[in-house]
Design a protein around this motif. Structure first.
Motif, short mmCIF file in Angstrom:
data_model
loop_
_atom_site.label_atom_id
_atom_site.label_comp_id
_atom_site.label_asym_id
_atom_site.label_seq_id
_atom_site.Cartn_x
_atom_site.Cartn_y
_atom_site.Cartn_z
N ILE A 227 0.86 -1.18 0.00
CA ILE A 227 0.00 0.00 0.00
C ILE A 227 0.90 1.23 0.00
CG2 ILE A 227 -1.66 1.33 1.34
CD1 ILE A 227 -2.87 -1.29 2.29
N VAL A 228 0.77 2.05 -1.03
CA VAL A 228 1.65 3.22 -1.16
C VAL A 228 0.99 4.48 -0.60
CG1 VAL A 228 2.86 2.27 -3.14
CG2 VAL A 228 0.85 3.72 -3.52
N GLU A 229 -0.36 4.44 -0.45
CA GLU A 229 -1.05 5.63 0.04
C GLU A 229 -2.45 5.23 0.49
OE1 GLU A 229 -1.02 10.31 -1.30
OE2 GLU A 229 -0.47 8.74 -2.74
N THR A 230 -2.92 5.83 1.57
CA THR A 230 -4.26 5.54 2.06
C THR A 230 -4.81 6.74 2.79
OG1 THR A 230 -5.59 3.95 3.33
CG2 THR A 230 -3.47 4.57 4.25
N GLY A 231 -6.16 6.81 2.85
CA GLY A 231 -6.79 7.92 3.55
C GLY A 231 -8.26 8.02 3.24
N ALA A 232 -8.95 8.99 3.87
CA ALA A 232 -10.36 9.25 3.57
C ALA A 232 -10.50 9.63 2.10
CB ALA A 232 -10.88 10.37 4.47
N THR A 233 -11.56 9.18 1.44
CA THR A 233 -11.68 9.23 -0.02
C THR A 233 -11.40 10.61 -0.60
OG1 THR A 233 -13.27 7.42 0.06
CG2 THR A 233 -13.19 8.72 -1.96
N ALA A 234 -12.21 11.61 -0.24
CA ALA A 234 -12.05 12.94 -0.84
C ALA A 234 -10.70 13.54 -0.51
CB ALA A 234 -13.18 13.86 -0.39
N HIS A 235 -10.27 13.41 0.74
CA HIS A 235 -9.00 13.99 1.16
C HIS A 235 -7.84 13.33 0.42
CE1 HIS A 235 -5.44 14.57 3.78
NE2 HIS A 235 -5.97 15.77 3.96
N LEU A 236 -7.91 12.01 0.24
CA LEU A 236 -6.83 11.30 -0.44
C LEU A 236 -6.69 11.77 -1.88
CD1 LEU A 236 -4.71 8.98 -0.52
CD2 LEU A 236 -6.56 7.50 -1.32
N PHE A 237 -7.82 11.81 -2.62
CA PHE A 237 -7.74 12.19 -4.02
C PHE A 237 -7.38 13.66 -4.21
CE2 PHE A 237 -10.47 8.35 -4.73
CZ PHE A 237 -9.56 7.67 -5.53
N ASP A 238 -7.66 14.48 -3.21
CA ASP A 238 -7.29 15.91 -3.30
C ASP A 238 -5.85 16.15 -2.90
OD1 ASP A 238 -9.75 16.67 -4.20
OD2 ASP A 238 -10.53 17.24 -2.24
N ASN A 239 -5.21 15.16 -2.26
CA ASN A 239 -3.84 15.36 -1.73
C ASN A 239 -2.95 14.17 -2.06
OD1 ASN A 239 -4.22 17.93 0.14
ND2 ASN A 239 -5.98 16.59 0.52
N LEU A 240 -3.01 13.71 -3.29
CA LEU A 240 -2.19 12.57 -3.68
C LEU A 240 -0.71 12.95 -3.64
CD1 LEU A 240 -4.31 11.30 -6.72
CD2 LEU A 240 -4.09 10.20 -4.49
N ARG A 241 0.08 12.10 -2.99
CA ARG A 241 1.50 12.40 -2.82
C ARG A 241 2.40 11.45 -3.60
NH1 ARG A 241 1.81 13.65 3.74
NH2 ARG A 241 0.36 15.42 3.72
N HIS A 242 1.99 10.21 -3.70
CA HIS A 242 2.86 9.22 -4.36
C HIS A 242 2.76 9.38 -5.89
CE1 HIS A 242 4.65 5.36 -5.44
NE2 HIS A 242 5.11 5.29 -4.20
N PRO A 243 3.87 9.32 -6.61
CA PRO A 243 3.83 9.46 -8.08
C PRO A 243 2.90 8.44 -8.75
CG PRO A 243 6.09 9.58 -7.28
CD PRO A 243 5.25 9.20 -6.10
#
Length: 544
Positions: free
Chosen positions: A227-243
Motif C-alpha cells: 500500500i503506497v497511500e491511504t486515507g479518507a476518499t475525498a482527502h486522499l484524491f485531493d492530496n495525492l503524494r505518491h507518483p
C-alpha cells in the motif's frame, strides 16, 4: 475496536514476494476501497483475509477479525467463519457459479454448509435473499440455471450467496468490471442497500477509481504488493503524494479529455450499413418453446475515412451482433454492407478475401484469440493469408517488424510467445495483427474494457496516433461511455437492436435527446462528480 485489522501482511509464492508489509484497518459499517493496476496485490490481499491462498503460497503477519487472529485458526474453524461471518463476491460470476446447479440450490448450499435448517428452510431463505437482491420469484424461480441469466443477474446471484447468512464483512473483488453502465449502477446501489440493511462492512476491490470513490469511505492504493497511500476518499484524491497515485488519477481523468474535431476533407464513406436485420433462435431448453429474438432491427450506419465512430449500449443491445455483420462473420436476414463502395455481403471467393483485408478486428480478450503455442511473429502475420498472391517470407517478416514498431514493440518481440507479455502488451499485439494488411477500418469490440486505467490510456493514445498517421477509421464498441467520449468523433446509441440516437460525440454526451441515452449517461460513474459530492459531504459533516 476495528472489525478488521491487517498488520504487516506478507505473502510469497516460491521465491517471489507477492505482498510486502500490507497494513490497514476497517471499522464496523465502513467501506474500504482498494485500487491499483493488475498485479498490484489487490486480489491476493482479499484471498489472504479469506484464507484462500494457493497451496504454494506462504503468508506471515496478522489478520484480526472481530479481535480474533484468522491466521491462527485451523481450516475447520476457518470454514465455519467463511460465509457466516465473512464472505467474498468474485469478479466473474459465471466462473463462481456451477453451471449444472440451479440458482436456488447454489444459494441454499451456503445455508446447508452451516447447518442452518432443513432443505425446505434453506430454500425458503434462498428465495428470500434472491428477492432482496432484485431477482423476484415471478421472474426468477429457484429452478433457473446460470446460463439463463444475464451477466448482471448472475452477479446478483453471487451476491445473494455471499449475504444469505448476513456476514459482518463482505469482500467484493471487481464486482462490476464486466458489466455495462446501467447494470453496474444497479449492482452498486444493491451493495449500498445491503450494507445499510445488514450493518455490514465492505472491502471493494476495483481498478475503476470512480466506482471506488462513489462507494468507499476510505481508499488504499496498492502497487507491487504494497500500500503506497491511504486515507479518507475525498482527502486522499485531493492530496495525492505518491507518483504512482498521481499517475492512476491522471489516467482515470484522461478519459474525460475531449477529442479534437474531425479533420477536414474526410467525407469519403469507408463503411455504409443499410437496413440490417438479424434474428436469433435460441436452442430449446427442456419443454420451453424456442422463440425468435431480434438482435438487430433495421440498423443503418456510416463511417467516413479517418473517422472514429462509437457504438454504445447495454449488454444485449445488439452491438456485437452488428459488429459480426460488419466483419462478414455473420449474415443478416436482410440489409446491405458496403466497404469502399463494394457490396461486402454479396462478395464471394477471392473478391471476399480481398475485401476482408480492408476491415480487421480487435477483440476484448487478446489472449483468448491468440494460439498460445505459436510465436508472436506468426500470430501477427496470420491475416496475410487473405492476400493473393501471398507475400513471401521475407516480406512477411518486414511487415511484422513494421506492425510491431507501429504499436511500440520491437522486432525481437516477434520471437516470443503470448504468455510472455502483459495484458496491455497483448492488446498492442492484437492491434499489430489488425494493421498487418493495411486495413481502412478496424472494429474494436470492447478492446480496452479489461485494461487498467493507465494501460487503457496508453492504448487509447496509440489508437489516436495510428488514426492520425495512417488515416484509419474505427468502429469503437464499448459500454464505457467515458472512454467513447474521449476517442470518437461520432457516436451511435443502441437499444433493443435499434440505433435510438446518433450524432457528434460531444453533442450527444452534452445534450442527449433520447431518454435512454440520458439514462446511460446518468449511470456512468464520473470521478470529478463523485469527488465533488464527497467534498460537500465532508464540509457538511459535524465536527468532533
Amino acid at each position: 475496536m476495528a472489525l478488521l485489522e491487517v498488520d504487516n501482511l506478507a505473502v510469497t509464492i516460491g521465491a517471489t514476494a507477492v505482498l510486502n508489509g500490507v497494513s490497514f484497518g476497517l471499522e464496523r459499517g465502513g467501506v474500504l476501497g482498494i485500487v491499483g493496476e493488475s498485479g498490484a496485490g489487490k486480489t491476493m490481499t482479499a484471498l489472504s483475509i479469506m484464507r484462500l491462498l494457493p497451496a504454494a503460497a506462504a503468508a506471515t503477519g496478522r489478520i484480526a477479525f472481530a479481535g480474533e487472529d484468522l491466521t491462527a485458526l485451523a481450516e475447520p474453524a476457518m470454514c465455519d467463519r467463511r460465509g457466516r461471518m465473512l464472505a467474498m463476491i468474485f469478479q466473474e460470476p459465471m466462473s463462481a457459479l456451477d453451471p449444472l446447479k440451479t440458482i436456488g440450490r447454489q444459494v441454499a448450499e451456503t445455508v446447508f454448509a452451516h447447518h442452518r435448517g432443513n432443505r425446505r428452510e434453506a430454500l425458503a431463505l434462498a428465495r428470500e435473499v434472491l428477492d432482496r437482491v432484485g431477482l423476484p420469484a415471478d421472474r426468477f424461480p429457484l429452478g433457473l440455471y446460470p446460463h439463463e441469466l444475464s451477466g448482471g443477474q448472475r452477479q446478483r446471484v453471487v451476491i445473494a450467496m455471499a449475504v444469505v447468512l448476513r456476514p459482518q464483512l463482505i469482500i467484493a473483488d471487481e464486482p462490476t468490471s464486466a458489466l455495462d453502465v446501467t447494470a453496474q449502477a444497479r449492482i452498486l446501489d444493491l451493495l449500498r442497500r445491503l450494507l445499510v440493511d445488514h450493518g455490514a462492512s465492505l472491502i471493494l476491490i476495483s481498478h475503476d477509481l470512480a466506482v471506488v470513490a462513489a462507494l468507499a469511505d476510505r481508499v488504499a492504493i496498492m502497487k507491487d504488493g504494497a500500500i503506497v497511500e491511504t486515507g479518507a476518499t475525498a482527502h486522499l484524491f485531493d492530496n495525492l503524494r505518491h507518483p504512482y497515485s498521481r499517475t492512476l488519477f491522471a489516467a482515470a481523468s484522461s478519459r474525460h479529455r475531449q477529442r479534437p474535431a474531425a479533420r477536414a476533407g474526410d467525407a469519403t464513406p469507408i463503411l455504409t450499413v443499410r437496413g440490417i436485420v438479424r434474428d436469433y433462435r435460441p436452442s430449446r431448453f427442456l419443454f420451453r418453446p424456442a422463440r425468435h429474438v431480434r438482435a438487430v432491427d433495421h440498423v443503418g450506419l456510416t463511417i467516413h475515412r479517418g473517422e472514429s465512430v462509437g457504438l454504445v449500449g447495454e449488454s444485449g443491445s445488439g452491438k456485437s451482433t452488428l459488429a459480426r455483420v460488419v466483419l462478414a462473420l455473420d449474415r443478416p436476414l436482410q440489409g446491405e454492407v458496403f466497404l469502399d463502395g463494394v457490396d461486402f455481403l454479396a462478395s464471394r471467393g477471392r473478391r471476399l478475401r480481398d475485401l476482408r483485408r480492408h476491415v480487421q478486428a480487435v477483440f476484448q480478450d487478446p489472449y483468448g484469440s491468440f494460439d498460445p503455442r505459436r510465436k508472436v511473429a506468426n500470430l501477427v502475420a496470420e491475416p496475410c493469408h487473405l492476400e493473393v498472391p501471398r507475400p513471401s517470407a521475407a516480406e512477411r517478416r518486414r511487415r511484422v517488424a513494421a506492425a510491431l514498431a507501429a504499436v511500440g514493440l520491437s522486432e525481437a518481440d516477434g520471437d516470443k510467445y503470448p504468455h510472455e507479455f502483459s495484458g496491455g502488451q497483448r492488446q498492442r499485439l492484437a492491434i499489430a495483427r489488425a494493421l498487418i494488411t493495411n486495413p481502412s477500418l478496424i472494429v474494436l469490440d470492447e478492446a480496452v474494457s479489461a485494461l487498467d486505467a493507465s494501460i487503457r490510456a496508453q492504448i487509447l493514445a496509440l489508437l489516436a496516433d495510428l488514426n492520425e498517421r495512417l488515416n484509419l477509421s474505427y468502429l469503437f464498441i464499448s459500454h464505457d461511455l467515458a472512454t467513447v467520449r474521449a476517442v470518437t468523433d461520432r457516436v451511435a446509441v443502441m437499444q433493443d437492436g435499434r440505433i435510438v440516437e446518433e450524432g457528434a460525440t460531444e453533442r450527444v454526451f452534452a445534450h442527449p435527446r433520447h431518454p435512454y441515452t440520458a439514462a446511460l449517461l446518468a449511470a456512468t460513474p464520473d470521478l470529478d462528480r463523485v469527488l465533488a459530492v464527497r467534498r460537500g459531504e465532508a464540509r457538511l459533516a459535524p465536527s468532533g
